[in-house]
Design a protein around this motif. Sequence first.
Motif, short mmCIF file in Angstrom:
data_model
loop_
_atom_site.label_atom_id
_atom_site.label_comp_id
_atom_site.label_asym_id
_atom_site.label_seq_id
_atom_site.Cartn_x
_atom_site.Cartn_y
_atom_site.Cartn_z
N ARG A 186 0.82 -1.22 0.00
CA ARG A 186 0.00 0.00 0.00
C ARG A 186 0.85 1.27 0.00
N LEU A 187 2.14 1.15 0.35
CA LEU A 187 3.00 2.33 0.43
C LEU A 187 3.61 2.70 -0.92
N GLN A 188 3.30 1.94 -1.95
CA GLN A 188 3.96 2.17 -3.23
C GLN A 188 3.19 3.18 -4.10
N THR A 227 20.17 5.61 -0.62
CA THR A 227 19.81 6.64 -1.60
C THR A 227 18.58 6.18 -2.42
N CYS A 228 18.54 4.91 -2.75
CA CYS A 228 17.36 4.37 -3.45
C CYS A 228 16.44 3.65 -2.46
N HIS A 229 17.03 2.90 -1.54
CA HIS A 229 16.21 2.20 -0.52
C HIS A 229 15.95 3.19 0.62
N PHE A 254 12.03 1.53 3.04
CA PHE A 254 13.31 1.25 2.39
C PHE A 254 13.17 1.11 0.87
N SER A 255 12.36 1.98 0.30
CA SER A 255 12.24 2.06 -1.17
C SER A 255 11.77 3.45 -1.54
N VAL A 278 12.64 -0.36 -7.27
CA VAL A 278 13.42 -0.58 -6.05
C VAL A 278 12.50 -1.27 -5.04
N PRO A 279 12.81 -2.51 -4.67
CA PRO A 279 11.91 -3.19 -3.72
C PRO A 279 12.12 -2.69 -2.30
#
Lengths: 406, 132
Positions: A114-116, A237-239, A244-245, A320-321
Motif C-alpha cells: 500500500r505504500l507504493q 539513496t534508493c532504498h 526502504f524504497s 526498487v523493492p
Amino acid sequence: MRLFRLVAGCLLIAAAGFAQAADAPVFDAAQTRRILSHGPWPPEMVADRSNRLSGRPEAIRLGAVLFGDTRLSGNGAISCQSCHQPQHGWSEARARSEGLQRLDRNAPGLLNARLQRWFGWDGANDSLWAASIRPILAHTEMGGSAAATAQLLRNDPPLACLARHVDPAAAAMEDADLLVLAAKAMAAFQETLVSPRTAFDDFRDALAASDRIAMTRYPAAAQRGLALFTGRGQCGTCHSGPNFSNGEFHDTGLPFFIGDAGQPPGTPRRVDPGRHGGIAQVKVNPFNLLGRYNDDPSSPAAIPIRHVVQLHRNWGEFKVPGLRNLIATAPYMHDGSKADLHAVIRHYSDLDEDRLHADGEAILKPLNLGDAEMADLLAFLESLSGPEDSAARYQALRAEAARVCP
Amino acid sequence: MRAVALSLALLLAPASVLACADLPVQARLVEGSHFRLVVLPDPMPIPLNAPFALDIKLCDARMAELPRLSAVDAWMPAHRHGMNYMPKLAKLDWGHYRAEGLLLHMPGEWEFVFDFAGPDKPERLSFRFDAQ
C-alpha cells in the motif's frame, strides 16, 4: 545475598552492553538523519482515495476470499495466492512465476504494497486495484475475463452475498464495473498486509530518543551494516524512507537478456524492457488513475501518471523493492536470479559497471566489500525482518467470510 | 524619462510581480543578471519522494522587457540524472508562473533550473537544494 546477585547480574548485563557498544560504529549527523528517515514504523494507515472500498471491513473480507479463489482464472486452477504465498512474504520460492505460461519475473512480495506509487517490477499500474486486475486478464497469467469474474460474483451464492455487503447494487453492475469492484476489494485486503516492527525499528526509535542503553540492544554487526548501508554503500539513496524504497526504478546492472534455458541454438534472445515498457503500458491502461474508475480524480495519487515521461534510461530499469521482511521473499531481483541475500550483496560488491547505462545512475559503483563487511550488511538486512501474522489474519478473514455468507 | 517609464511600469505591474518582499522562510530568492526570481514550493517545505508544485514570480523586471519562463526542471549533478517526471508549466499572470508535477525521488543535492526566453538572449537561473 539475593541483592548481591541482582547487582552482579545488572553489572554483567551493563558490561555486556558496553562491550557490544565498543565495536559498534559512531553515526555522524548525516547518517543519523538518514537512519531516522527510515521510520517511524508502522506508518499511519491512510485510505486510498482512488478506491472507495479502501479500509472498509466488508470489502477487506471479500478481497481475502477472492485473493485465494482459483475460479478467477481461465483454467480454474490459478489464484493470486498461487504466486503470492503468505508463507513466503506473499511472494514465492521459485525464481520466475508460473501462470498459464512461465513468466519472465519473480512475484513481488505484497507486504507494505500500500505504500507504493507504482505497482509491479515495471510499474505498469498506478494503483493497487489496477495491479490486481492485470494478472486476472493477462493471458499468460490467470487468463480470466471481466465477464467470467462478473458472472462469478453474481451467481456464486457466497460471493454474491459478500459482494452485496460491499455494494447492494453489485449484481446489477456492468461486467467491467464488477471486475473493478472485485479488484478494489482485493486491494483493500492487500492494504492490510503490513510488516511488523523489527529490531531495527527499536534501534531507530532509541536513536531518536537518544536512549543509549536501548541502542546497545541492537547487535553491533547490524549497526556496522547500517553504517555501511547509510554511508559508503549509499544503499539508502534508493532504498529510502520507512519502507526502504523510493518507489522508483533503477538499472542495477542485471543482465538485459531473459534467461530462457533449454532453447534450441540460434533462438533469438529476449530482453525485458522493464520500466520503459511499464510506462508505455500504464499510459494506455483504461484502469489507470486518469480513467473513469478512479473514485477521486483530485487525489494526489493521480499526479505522477500525468507527468511521468518515458526516457531512454528507463530501458532495463526495475522498481526498487522495499526491504522489510525480505528474509521471507527469496529468491531476489526482478528475475529471481539471486538465490539469497548473500548473492544480492555480492552483486553490489562486484557490480559490472560496463553493463550499466551511460546515462544511468552515476553513483552506482562496485562496493568491493570484504567478508566482514558483507557479514555486517547481511546482519543489518536480516534485522529488518520480524515475526508477522498476516497468514493467520488472512485465514481468519476467510473463515469470517464463510460465517457471514455461508 | 526612462526612470518615469520604469516607475509607471512598476506602478501598473500586478501585485504578484512585486510580491518579492516579506517572503516565507521556505521561499527561495534567485538572482539573475537582469532580474530576480522568487520560488515558493507547494507544499512547503519541498517534500522528498512526493509530488509538489513551484509558484514562480519575477521581481524587478520591467513590463516592456519581461522575460518569459519557458522551462522548469531539476536534476542531481552528482548522480548525472534528472527527475522521472516532466513538470507542466502554466502562466498565471504577468511574471507569475506555476510548475506542477515535480518529484525529487532521491535524497541528496538537486539543482532547480529555470530557463527564460528574454528579449535579447536566453537566460538560465538556478539554485541548489539538499533534499532530505
